[in-house]
Design a protein around this motif. Sequence first.
Motif, short mmCIF file in Angstrom:
data_model
loop_
_atom_site.label_atom_id
_atom_site.label_comp_id
_atom_site.label_asym_id
_atom_site.label_seq_id
_atom_site.Cartn_x
_atom_site.Cartn_y
_atom_site.Cartn_z
N ARG A 123 -10.88 -8.29 22.10
CA ARG A 123 -9.44 -8.52 22.22
C ARG A 123 -8.68 -7.34 21.66
O ARG A 123 -9.10 -6.68 20.71
CB ARG A 123 -9.03 -9.78 21.44
N PHE A 124 -7.50 -7.09 22.26
CA PHE A 124 -6.54 -6.13 21.73
C PHE A 124 -5.25 -6.89 21.43
O PHE A 124 -4.69 -7.54 22.32
CB PHE A 124 -6.26 -5.02 22.74
N LEU A 125 -4.80 -6.82 20.19
CA LEU A 125 -3.55 -7.46 19.80
C LEU A 125 -2.54 -6.37 19.47
O LEU A 125 -2.90 -5.32 18.91
CB LEU A 125 -3.76 -8.37 18.59
N PHE A 126 -1.28 -6.62 19.76
CA PHE A 126 -0.24 -5.63 19.51
C PHE A 126 0.77 -6.17 18.50
O PHE A 126 1.41 -7.20 18.75
CB PHE A 126 0.45 -5.25 20.84
N TRP A 127 0.90 -5.49 17.38
CA TRP A 127 1.84 -5.87 16.33
C TRP A 127 2.85 -4.75 16.13
O TRP A 127 2.60 -3.60 16.47
CB TRP A 127 1.11 -6.12 15.01
N ASP A 128 3.99 -5.11 15.56
CA ASP A 128 5.02 -4.10 15.27
C ASP A 128 4.57 -3.14 14.17
O ASP A 128 4.96 -1.97 14.17
CB ASP A 128 6.34 -4.77 14.86
N SER A 129 3.78 -3.64 13.23
CA SER A 129 3.27 -2.80 12.15
C SER A 129 2.03 -3.47 11.56
O SER A 129 1.82 -4.66 11.75
CB SER A 129 4.32 -2.59 11.05
N LEU A 130 1.24 -2.69 10.85
CA LEU A 130 0.06 -3.22 10.18
C LEU A 130 0.38 -3.41 8.69
O LEU A 130 1.03 -2.55 8.09
CB LEU A 130 -1.13 -2.27 10.32
N PRO A 131 -0.06 -4.50 8.10
CA PRO A 131 0.18 -4.70 6.66
C PRO A 131 -0.57 -3.65 5.85
O PRO A 131 -1.69 -3.26 6.21
CB PRO A 131 -0.35 -6.10 6.40
N LYS A 132 0.08 -3.18 4.78
CA LYS A 132 -0.52 -2.14 3.93
C LYS A 132 -0.49 -2.57 2.48
O LYS A 132 0.40 -3.31 2.06
CB LYS A 132 0.21 -0.81 4.11
N SER A 133 -1.44 -2.08 1.73
CA SER A 133 -1.52 -2.40 0.31
C SER A 133 -0.41 -1.68 -0.44
O SER A 133 0.33 -0.86 0.13
CB SER A 133 -2.88 -1.98 -0.26
N ALA A 134 -0.32 -1.96 -1.73
CA ALA A 134 0.70 -1.31 -2.56
C ALA A 134 0.49 0.20 -2.65
O ALA A 134 1.39 0.93 -3.06
CB ALA A 134 0.68 -1.92 -3.97
N TYR A 135 -0.68 0.69 -2.24
CA TYR A 135 -0.97 2.11 -2.30
C TYR A 135 -0.87 2.77 -0.92
O TYR A 135 -1.27 3.91 -0.74
CB TYR A 135 -2.38 2.33 -2.88
N GLY A 136 -0.34 2.04 0.05
CA GLY A 136 -0.15 2.60 1.37
C GLY A 136 -1.38 2.57 2.25
O GLY A 136 -1.42 3.22 3.29
N LYS A 137 -2.41 1.83 1.84
CA LYS A 137 -3.64 1.76 2.63
C LYS A 137 -3.60 0.57 3.58
O LYS A 137 -3.09 -0.50 3.23
CB LYS A 137 -4.86 1.61 1.73
N ILE A 138 -4.16 0.76 4.78
CA ILE A 138 -4.41 -0.35 5.69
C ILE A 138 -5.71 -1.01 5.25
O ILE A 138 -6.76 -0.36 5.23
CB ILE A 138 -4.52 0.15 7.14
N THR A 139 -5.65 -2.28 4.86
CA THR A 139 -6.86 -2.95 4.40
C THR A 139 -7.21 -4.11 5.33
O THR A 139 -6.33 -4.86 5.77
CB THR A 139 -6.70 -3.49 2.96
N LYS A 140 -8.49 -4.23 5.62
CA LYS A 140 -8.95 -5.27 6.53
C LYS A 140 -8.70 -6.67 5.94
O LYS A 140 -8.45 -7.63 6.67
CB LYS A 140 -10.44 -5.09 6.83
#
Length: 530
Positions: free
Chosen positions: A495-512
């Motif tokens: 599947r491919f999902l499209f979001w406006d943005s990805l959630p990021k940690s307090a340090y600016g990292k994209i975390t699974k």
Amino acid sequence: MSDPAGGQSPVSTRVMNLATLLSQSARRDPDGIALVMGETRWTWAEFEARTNALAHALQTRFGLAKGARVMCQSQNCLEMMQAMFAVWRAGGVWVPANFRQTPEEVAYLTKASGARLMLCNAAFPDHAAAVPGTTMIAIGEAGFGPSLQAITEDHMGQRPEVAAVDRDDPCWFFFTSGTTGRPKASVLTHGQMAFVVTNHLADLMPGLTGADASLVVAPLSHGAGVHQLTQIARGVKTVLLPSERFDVAQVWELVREWRVSTMFTVPTILKMLVEHPSTADADTSSLRYVIYAGAPMYRVDQQKALNTLGKVLVQYFGLGEVTGNITVLPAHLHQTEDGPTTRIGTCGHPRTGIEIQVQDETGQELPPGQTGEICVIGPAVFAGYYQNPAANAKSFRNGWFRTGDLGHMDEAGFLYITGRESDMFISGGSNVYPREIEEKILTHPAISEVAVLGVPDPMWGEVGWAICVASAPVTEEDLMAFIGPKLSRYKLPKRFLFWDSLPKSAYGKITKKMIREELDARGLLEQAPA
């Protein structure tokens, strides 16, 4: 093996108190500018005097004993830099929290560290209220404790007794980001950090002098704080953003005004800097080292940054437990063009004094090209997790620190990160490493960010879902057609999902972990076949 001490204990394990780095720079250049924030300027002499005053107050007014932990909840500010060195000078252990964490999270960190004293910015009264029974010092004017600024003024001219420290005495509790479970306090020591400072200067930013300037664009509570410690060691002026709001145009204006030569950042922030419209007219000629770490940088973003800023990028790989000190990919090894000599996807070679092995599940070293767990030894490795023997037992094997990251090395000793061990999923009996898929998806011109993770599937065990952020119209069918020829069939996302943005940690990292939580919150995981 011979014993140079003749079987005796070492004559001395005493090392320099890290706060002495500030004193040395202040002696060399007392009237030079040390810290800048907005319209405020501190000279090195002022920085030193304020640090001495606060350290004296911590010892005499607050009874800070050697080894006592001091919590700090604050956004970046001059007083945070002052407090870090004052705590060390007084013999305490610096325990900074990321200021974006909730009061409940900071209360947990305070309890877990055993801190009895907290420095809290006046902007965070709820965080102060969350730790009743903790002695409080306010950064600014607040109703929950005496002001750090007033305390400093009261003790100006006073000198503390600089704490004598040994190599293994703690100086910093560096909390993990907690991507799996509760954050853990990694114990960093004076001797270890002295090695890290020296190594950063040798491997990341050779040749720094007082003529350089460093811009802080990330929280001082973690990697940026370590970076600034290295700047203090060489008398480099530190420029802080005037507020916590990240404004790319303002960043470039400060780079121009102060002739900024070094910056520490993470790939997501570097991507923002490179792609912002103001960058086209920015004067970046003073930049020497734009250092990025915290997560691997995708090749397309790396190429864009090189084409925009020039050959000033320096990458390093490392965890808080090793204070970022595992690999380096220096500026001269960053290649814009793909070619037969380009090591695409590498995070560099081992740092000076650090040994890396890629090991199998039994701890045996794997040959070049084979994927396994990245393990390290060397003077940068931390002293273990504070009061957490179970985590220590899991993280060390035969003396090697187990990073939990998967990767492989080539014949020349360059390391390639496949991803976190916890990110890998098994589809149809085959290991799937999301990073490889993400790299391919990001070569599509419409995709600006992507994260791939495994979700349960009745036939294959797990299948990949790709969560995408698109900068132009694109469909699931478009992406499948685009990457289909580039990947083995079992690696293709279902599947491919499209979001406006990805959630990021307090340090600016994209975390699974955060993406999985968001999928769950949206009820999408309930739709996945179990």
